[in-house]
Scaffold this active site. Structure first.
Site, PDB file in Angstrom:
ATOM      1  N   ASP A  28     -16.958  43.869   8.785  1.00  0.00           N
ATOM      2  CA  ASP A  28     -15.569  43.791   8.319  1.00  0.00           C
ATOM      3  C   ASP A  28     -15.139  42.325   8.191  1.00  0.00           C
ATOM      4  O   ASP A  28     -14.118  42.033   7.558  1.00  0.00           O
ATOM      5  CB  ASP A  28     -14.622  44.506   9.302  1.00  0.00           C
ATOM      6  CG  ASP A  28     -14.247  45.908   8.826  1.00  0.00           C
ATOM      7  OD1 ASP A  28     -14.383  46.167   7.609  1.00  0.00           O
ATOM      8  OD2 ASP A  28     -13.802  46.721   9.656  1.00  0.00           O
ATOM      9  N   GLN A  60     -12.672  51.174  13.337  1.00  0.00           N
ATOM     10  CA  GLN A  60     -11.694  51.657  12.362  1.00  0.00           C
ATOM     11  C   GLN A  60     -10.263  51.453  12.872  1.00  0.00           C
ATOM     12  O   GLN A  60      -9.948  51.794  13.997  1.00  0.00           O
ATOM     13  CB  GLN A  60     -11.951  53.151  12.074  1.00  0.00           C
ATOM     14  CG  GLN A  60     -11.067  53.740  11.007  1.00  0.00           C
ATOM     15  CD  GLN A  60     -11.231  53.059   9.644  1.00  0.00           C
ATOM     16  OE1 GLN A  60     -12.343  52.824   9.185  1.00  0.00           O
ATOM     17  NE2 GLN A  60     -10.120  52.712   9.019  1.00  0.00           N
ATOM     18  N   LYS A  70     -15.807  56.320   3.819  1.00  0.00           N
ATOM     19  CA  LYS A  70     -16.892  55.365   4.079  1.00  0.00           C
ATOM     20  C   LYS A  70     -18.216  56.099   4.268  1.00  0.00           C
ATOM     21  O   LYS A  70     -19.247  55.672   3.740  1.00  0.00           O
ATOM     22  CB  LYS A  70     -16.560  54.523   5.320  1.00  0.00           C
ATOM     23  CG  LYS A  70     -15.475  53.491   5.037  1.00  0.00           C
ATOM     24  CD  LYS A  70     -14.955  52.816   6.290  1.00  0.00           C
ATOM     25  CE  LYS A  70     -13.735  51.956   5.936  1.00  0.00           C
ATOM     26  NZ  LYS A  70     -13.063  51.387   7.106  1.00  0.00           N
TER      27      LYS A  70
END
Ligand code: NAD
Length: 281
Positions: free
Chosen positions: A115, A92, A48
């Site tokens: 997200d 994460q 990322k």
């Protein structure tokens, strides 16, 4: 048969984002909260960071040891919510057992939840309401399906897996595209039979090479979300690619399929929400 090249689609998407970011008067910032030493998780964070840098997004990684207190993470998220220079926040996965990821998600403000896992964004998707942030993996899968040029309306989509991050949001997204959606899971009976009725078959169950040729209708579109290790330690998907490749009309590979698209869509979500927050759109 044609391969759906997720790597190339993601490259194109990153190139478009890069062009857009250059024209902005600010630098979009993505905050990544990472806890513990999970090897896969560290690789995902590095990917990322690399992709964000390529596009011109600043990626700030906040790394914590496994022993960190939940409260400390919550305080960080509150601070990041208030920080006007930060546009997107993700936590994460996977997290250590001591951390309640669901509670952490609730702390992220909906407009920075890039997200799309929070209840507000997930609910907007489920209700087919505009203005929400769509989870990156399902969003990437939809782009891949669109890239095939095959119409989606009225098609039977079978999704294997009902997780919060893939199966469930993908079911809502495809329903919103007027597919007829079946969600299968670990308790589903007659799974191969159900899969054989799919025009679009999406495997997101984390079972190496589970989907075989006799599970797939001739001419189906097959999308493989799984990231697993096979018996030789090689990365493989949930679909037995070599077995299925000749019967499918379109098939996505692993690696080089859904994975790169997921990262690209996270970056797209960050840029899009930064535009809303800065009112530069
Ligand atoms: P999860 O473990 O949260 O959920 C797995 C789902 O599959 C569950 O709903 C379970 O009921 C179902 N399942 C498990 N075994 C099954 C079986 N034998 N038959 C039918 N259903 C079964 O997984 P997840 O987080 O959704 O991830 C699924 C896979 O996708 C994993 O391999 C993961 O690494 C991968 N993944 C890839 C990306 C990407 O960007 N490519 C993103 C997220 C997840």
């Amino acid at each position: 048969m044609a391969i759906i090249d997720g790597k190339k689609l993601a490259e194109d998407c990153r190139a478009q984002l890069k062009q857009m970011v250059v024209s902005l008067s600010y630098v979009p910032v993505l905050a990544v909260v990472s806890v513990g030493d999970d090897k896969a998780s560290k690789i995902y964070v590095r990917n990322k960071e690399k992709a964000a840098a390529e596009v011109g997004i600043k990626c700030d990684v906040y790394s914590f040891p496994e022993a960190v207190f939940q409260k400390e993470l919550e305080s960080l998220i509150i601070r990041l919510n208030q920080d006007k220079t930060v546009h997107g926040i993700i936590v994460q996965q996977p997290l250590p057992k001591s951390i309640d990821g669901g509670v952490l998600l609730d702390f992220i403000s909906a407009e920075k939840d890039v997200d799309g896992f929070g209840v507000l964004n997930a609910g907007r998707l489920l209700l087919n309401e505009k203005g929400g942030i769509v989870a990156a993996t399902p969003k990437g899968i939809l782009r891949m399906l669109e890239a095939t040029g095959e119409p989606l309306v009225g098609k039977h989509a079978v999704i294997i897996g009902r997780s919060k991050i893939v199966g469930r949001p993908l079911a809502a997204l495809l329903l919103n595209q007027h597919c007829t959606v079946t969600v299968a899971h670990s308790k589903t009976q007659n799974l191969p039979e159900i899969c054989r009725t799919a025009d679009i078959l999406i495997a997101a169950c984390g079972q190496p090479k589970m989907v075989k040729k006799n599970w797939v209708k001739k001419g189906a579109v097959v999308i493989d979300v799984g990231i697993n290790r096979d018996e030789n330690g090689k990365i493989c998907g949930d679909v037995d690619f070599d077995d299925v490749v000749d019967i499918a009309k379109f098939i996505s590979p692993v690696p080089g399929g859904v994975g790169p698209m997921t990262v690209a869509m996270l970056l797209e979500n960050t840029v899009q929400t930064s535009l809303v927050q800065t009112k530069e759109n």
